[in-house]
Design a protein around this motif. Sequence first.
Motif, short mmCIF file in Angstrom:
data_model
loop_
_atom_site.label_atom_id
_atom_site.label_comp_id
_atom_site.label_asym_id
_atom_site.label_seq_id
_atom_site.Cartn_x
_atom_site.Cartn_y
_atom_site.Cartn_z
N LEU A 136 -1.42 -8.50 11.66
CA LEU A 136 -2.32 -7.36 11.78
C LEU A 136 -2.26 -6.47 10.53
O LEU A 136 -3.29 -5.97 10.06
CB LEU A 136 -1.96 -6.54 13.02
CG LEU A 136 -2.30 -7.17 14.37
CD1 LEU A 136 -1.72 -6.33 15.51
CD2 LEU A 136 -3.82 -7.30 14.53
N ALA A 137 -1.05 -6.29 10.01
CA ALA A 137 -0.90 -5.48 8.80
C ALA A 137 -1.58 -6.15 7.61
O ALA A 137 -2.21 -5.48 6.79
CB ALA A 137 0.58 -5.26 8.50
N ASN A 162 -2.70 5.48 8.35
CA ASN A 162 -1.42 5.56 9.07
C ASN A 162 -0.21 5.52 8.14
O ASN A 162 0.91 5.65 8.60
CB ASN A 162 -1.31 4.43 10.09
CG ASN A 162 -2.18 4.67 11.31
OD1 ASN A 162 -2.59 5.80 11.57
ND2 ASN A 162 -2.50 3.62 12.05
N ASN A 181 -10.88 4.81 4.77
CA ASN A 181 -9.56 4.31 4.36
C ASN A 181 -8.83 3.81 5.60
O ASN A 181 -8.39 4.59 6.44
CB ASN A 181 -8.76 5.42 3.67
CG ASN A 181 -7.42 4.91 3.14
OD1 ASN A 181 -7.01 3.79 3.43
ND2 ASN A 181 -6.74 5.73 2.35
N ALA A 182 -8.67 2.49 5.69
CA ALA A 182 -7.98 1.88 6.83
C ALA A 182 -6.47 2.09 6.76
O ALA A 182 -5.75 1.68 7.67
CB ALA A 182 -8.29 0.39 6.90
N GLY A 183 -6.02 2.75 5.68
CA GLY A 183 -4.58 2.95 5.52
C GLY A 183 -4.12 4.35 5.88
O GLY A 183 -3.06 4.79 5.42
N ARG A 223 -5.24 -5.55 7.98
CA ARG A 223 -5.54 -4.15 7.64
C ARG A 223 -5.53 -3.97 6.12
O ARG A 223 -6.35 -3.24 5.56
CB ARG A 223 -4.52 -3.23 8.31
CG ARG A 223 -4.79 -1.75 8.08
CD ARG A 223 -4.02 -0.88 9.07
NE ARG A 223 -2.58 -1.00 8.92
CZ ARG A 223 -1.78 -1.63 9.78
NH1 ARG A 223 -2.28 -2.21 10.85
NH2 ARG A 223 -0.46 -1.67 9.59
N TYR A 224 -4.59 -4.64 5.46
CA TYR A 224 -4.51 -4.56 4.00
C TYR A 224 -5.79 -5.10 3.37
O TYR A 224 -6.28 -4.55 2.37
CB TYR A 224 -3.31 -5.34 3.49
CG TYR A 224 -3.00 -5.12 2.03
CD1 TYR A 224 -2.20 -4.06 1.63
CD2 TYR A 224 -3.56 -5.93 1.05
CE1 TYR A 224 -1.94 -3.84 0.28
CE2 TYR A 224 -3.31 -5.72 -0.30
CZ TYR A 224 -2.49 -4.67 -0.67
OH TYR A 224 -2.24 -4.45 -2.01
N ILE A 277 -8.75 -4.92 4.54
CA ILE A 277 -9.79 -3.90 4.65
C ILE A 277 -9.57 -2.81 3.59
O ILE A 277 -10.50 -2.36 2.92
CB ILE A 277 -9.80 -3.29 6.06
CG1 ILE A 277 -10.11 -4.36 7.10
CG2 ILE A 277 -10.82 -2.15 6.15
CD1 ILE A 277 -9.98 -3.88 8.54
N ILE A 278 -8.32 -2.38 3.45
CA ILE A 278 -8.00 -1.36 2.43
C ILE A 278 -8.38 -1.87 1.05
O ILE A 278 -8.94 -1.13 0.22
CB ILE A 278 -6.49 -1.02 2.47
CG1 ILE A 278 -6.12 -0.44 3.84
CG2 ILE A 278 -6.14 -0.03 1.37
CD1 ILE A 278 -4.63 -0.26 4.04
N TYR A 319 0.86 -1.19 0.00
CA TYR A 319 0.00 0.00 0.00
C TYR A 319 0.89 1.23 0.00
O TYR A 319 1.79 1.36 0.84
CB TYR A 319 -0.90 0.01 1.24
CG TYR A 319 -1.73 1.27 1.36
CD1 TYR A 319 -2.60 1.65 0.33
CD2 TYR A 319 -1.64 2.09 2.48
CE1 TYR A 319 -3.36 2.81 0.44
CE2 TYR A 319 -2.40 3.25 2.59
CZ TYR A 319 -3.25 3.61 1.56
OH TYR A 319 -3.99 4.76 1.66
#
Length: 290
Positions: free
Chosen positions: A261-262, A227, A223-225, A265-266, A268-269, A123
């Motif tokens: 976890l990453a 961060n 946007n879950a990204g 999260r990816y 979801i993105i 991402y």
Amino acid sequence: MTDNETNPKYGGEGSDDSGPRTADKSAQGVVAAFGQTMKTLRLRAGMDREELGKRLGYSAATIASFEQGRRIPPPRAIDRADEVLDAGGLLKVWKEEVERAQYPPFFQGMAQLEKQAMELLSYDTHVVKGLLQTEDYMRALLDMRRPPLDQETIEQRVAARLARQDIFDRRPTPLLSFIMDESVLRHRYGGKSVLRGQLEHLLQVGQRRNVELQIMPTACEDNAGVNGPFTVVMRRDGKMFLYVEAQSTSKLETDPEQAGLASARYGIIRAQALNPRKSLEFIEELLGEL
């Protein structure tokens, strides 16, 4: 490969890559030793630098840079030099160490992981990922670095990034997923022609069966990204790694919980972004605007 590898001085794809061509003393030692070996074999063969350069497809000045450890030769040049100088494999044995030396210390682990990847999830929010960059786009980014990079450093960085793009043709074929913010594709780094070439390249790469390319529109309200950019790599043995780079620092995280976890999260993105088909259509629309 160590946990949480960081380096405040040398950059990879998007940070301030202002370090020297060989990023630490051990790498400099490897490159210097290779260069001295190459010079010894050349002299033994009774060749001057100009003659060897002609046979390898380089100038005498470039051969001098190889021998003096100021420039790192690509693997194909090492193979060819071994043949031309009748070295009997003495130069080829250096190939893996010399290749590793072209990367900053913190990125050597990531570069190795890319070669072992069964799956790679990326991402990006600032620039097109190095694996997807055209040569013109690479040069535009490197030319903008401050303090400025010398030309030999730029050539080395370009060669290193292009070599990494072998991942697309590797067998067995890895699964590659790239998501990038719309803003990444609107920055005209290097000018309109450079961006046009980069967008056209993304359309080509996006057609590959092992590649999923997605765009996160700026109009997207979720946007879950938020961060920032990150990359998750899964090795063939199933172990996952998380790589994060920002400004002049980077981290290769080997903790399976953080990598897991990453990866979640990816996912979801990925669901929030445009799907691959609509993403390619979106890139075509951007091309039409140039």
